[in-house]
Scaffold this active site. Sequence first.
Site, short mmCIF file in Angstrom:
data_model
loop_
_atom_site.label_atom_id
_atom_site.label_comp_id
_atom_site.label_asym_id
_atom_site.label_seq_id
_atom_site.Cartn_x
_atom_site.Cartn_y
_atom_site.Cartn_z
N ARG A 141 0.84 -1.21 0.00
CA ARG A 141 0.00 0.00 0.00
C ARG A 141 0.87 1.24 0.00
NH1 ARG A 141 -4.91 -1.92 4.13
NH2 ARG A 141 -5.29 -3.86 2.97
N ARG A 148 2.33 1.49 10.57
CA ARG A 148 1.80 1.74 9.22
C ARG A 148 2.91 1.50 8.21
NH1 ARG A 148 -1.94 5.01 9.69
NH2 ARG A 148 -3.52 4.55 8.16
N GLU A 195 -6.00 -1.54 14.94
CA GLU A 195 -6.79 -2.35 14.02
C GLU A 195 -5.95 -3.49 13.45
OE1 GLU A 195 -8.45 -0.17 10.73
OE2 GLU A 195 -8.71 -2.03 9.61
N SER A 207 -10.30 -6.58 9.53
CA SER A 207 -11.47 -5.92 9.00
C SER A 207 -12.27 -7.03 8.33
CB SER A 207 -11.02 -4.89 7.98
OG SER A 207 -11.98 -3.89 7.82
N ARG A 246 0.57 -5.22 13.36
CA ARG A 246 0.03 -4.73 14.63
C ARG A 246 -0.20 -5.88 15.59
NH1 ARG A 246 -4.00 -0.92 11.30
NH2 ARG A 246 -2.44 0.55 10.52
#
Length: 420
Positions: free
Chosen positions: A262, A277, A349, A352, A390
Site C-alpha cells: 500500500r 503503518r 486495528e 477488517s 500490529r
Amino acid sequence: MMIDIKFIRNNPELLRQAIKNKNEKADLDTLLNTDETRRRLQFDFDTLKAEQNSVSQVIAQKKRAKEDASAELSQMARVAEQIKGLQTELTAVNAQMESLLLTIPNVPQSNVPIGRDESCNEVIRHVGEPVKLDFEPKDHLEIATQNGLLDLMRGAKISGSGFPIYTGLGARLERAIINFMLEYHLQKHGYTELMVPLAVNRKTMTGTGQLPKLEDDMYHISEDDLFLIPTAEVPVTNFYADEVLSYKDLPLKHVAYTPCFRREAGSYGKDTRGLQRLHQFNKVEMVRFVEPQDSEAALEEMLQDAEDILQAFGLHYRVVSLCTGDLSFASQKTYDLEVWAAGGKKYLEVSSVSNFGEFQARRANIRYKDATGKLNHLHTLNGSGLATPRLMIAILESYQNADGSINIPEVLAPWMNLKI
RNA sequence: GGAGAGUUGCCGGAGUGGUUGAACGGGACGGUCUCGAAAACCGUUGUACCUUUACGGGUACCCAGGGUUCGAAUCCCUGACUCUCCGCCA
C-alpha cells in the site's frame, strides 16, 4: 455488469442517501440522465436493426430468384448509414455509463450506524482483559531493537521507509505467526488454501472495487499495467471471476497468505512509529462465497474466525462496527477487530471483516445456479485473519518482561521448533 | 524474445458472406414404457438488454476491439489467451 442499474433506477433516493452517508462523490443525476439517453438510443438502434434484418432477407430471396433488388438495396444503404451513426453514439454512451456506474458505492446495510467518520463507529464488545504488567512497559520498537528482531533502517536503505526487515528471531517469529494462523484456519475453520499472484491486472482490481477509486493508493507496474495487491482479497475473490458456480459448491471458504502493498498516499506522519503503518506487510486473508440468504450469518462466523486467533494469543481486543462514513467503497457492513497494545496503551486495528453482498460478484461477474436452476449473483465476504504487523506489536508489548526480553506465546512454540 | 497452430453452445465437433442462436454426437432434465431400473422412443435444454398486464415480440452475443458489405461465426486489421517447437533462465 456493475451495480444493478435497474435497482438504482427504482431506488434513486436510497442511493443518494447511501452516497452521502459514505462521503462518496458520485453523480447520480448524470447517471440517471445518461441511462435514459442510453435506453432511447438502444430502442432506436434495435428498431432499425430489425428493419435491416428483415429487408436483408428479402434481398437475399430476390437475388436468389434473379429479381431486381435495387430499391431495397438503396433503402438499406440509407438505413445502414443511420445504424452506423447510432452505433457510434451508443458505444460512447455505454462507455460513459460504465465509468459512471463504477463510481457508485455499495449501499450500507440498514443496521450499520450512520456517521461521518470513525468517531461514530460503534464498539460492540470488549473481549478479555488488558495484560497486567507490574513495570512500565516498553513500546514494540524498543523491544524489537533491544532483541534484534527488526532492522527498519536497512529496510529504508534498500527500499524506503515503510518496508520493514525482520531479522533473525524476528523473521522466525513473523513466519511462525503466519504459519500458525494459516493452519488454524485450515484445520479448525475448514478453509482451503490458495497461493496467489501478487501482481494483478486492471480488470481484477476493478472486480473487487479497488479501482477506479483507489488507483493512487496502489503500486503500479506501468510496463505491464499490473498492480501490486493491497490485500489477498483481490486475487482470491477474482479466482471465480466470469464463472458460474453451482449452489452445491457453496459456501466456498478460502484462505491465503500474501504480502500486501500500500502506498498510503496522504497519510504521511500519522502513526508511523515502528510497525504501525507500512508499505509492505504480511496478512492472512479469509474469503467466502455464499448464497445471498447466508451472507449475514457468514459475516458473524468470519468475525469469530478472526477473533479465535486473538484469543489463541490471549490478547485483549474489542469489536467495532464501522459507521457508514468509515465503510469502504465496496462494503455493506464491516466489523473491525482492534487489539490492545500494552506499550502504546491503545487499540490497533488488526482485522477488517466485511460483507460485500452481491456488489463484488456483479463487478467480477461471479454467478451461481440456485437449487431451482435460476442464475444469480452470489455474495462475497472477506476478513483479515489477521494482518501481522500490529499483531506483532501487541504480542511484543504483551509478552515483554521487565528486563526487556520477551516470551514466545505458547501457541507459536510448535512453529518455531522451541520446547517450552 | 523467434516460428507455427488454435480459440464456436454444458462437453466434443461442423459451418460455402444471405431462412444459422448456430448441423451432428454426447451429457443433463422432463415424458412414454417398466414392479423398479437399463435400453429404446418423444420432447426440452444459453446469456444480456428493450418491449408487453399476459401470451408473445425485438435486438445483441460464435475470444475481444475495429473495418469491408445492403447483409459477417464466415472476409480484412489489431489485441488477448491457449498449445507446440527454438532461444534464454529460476
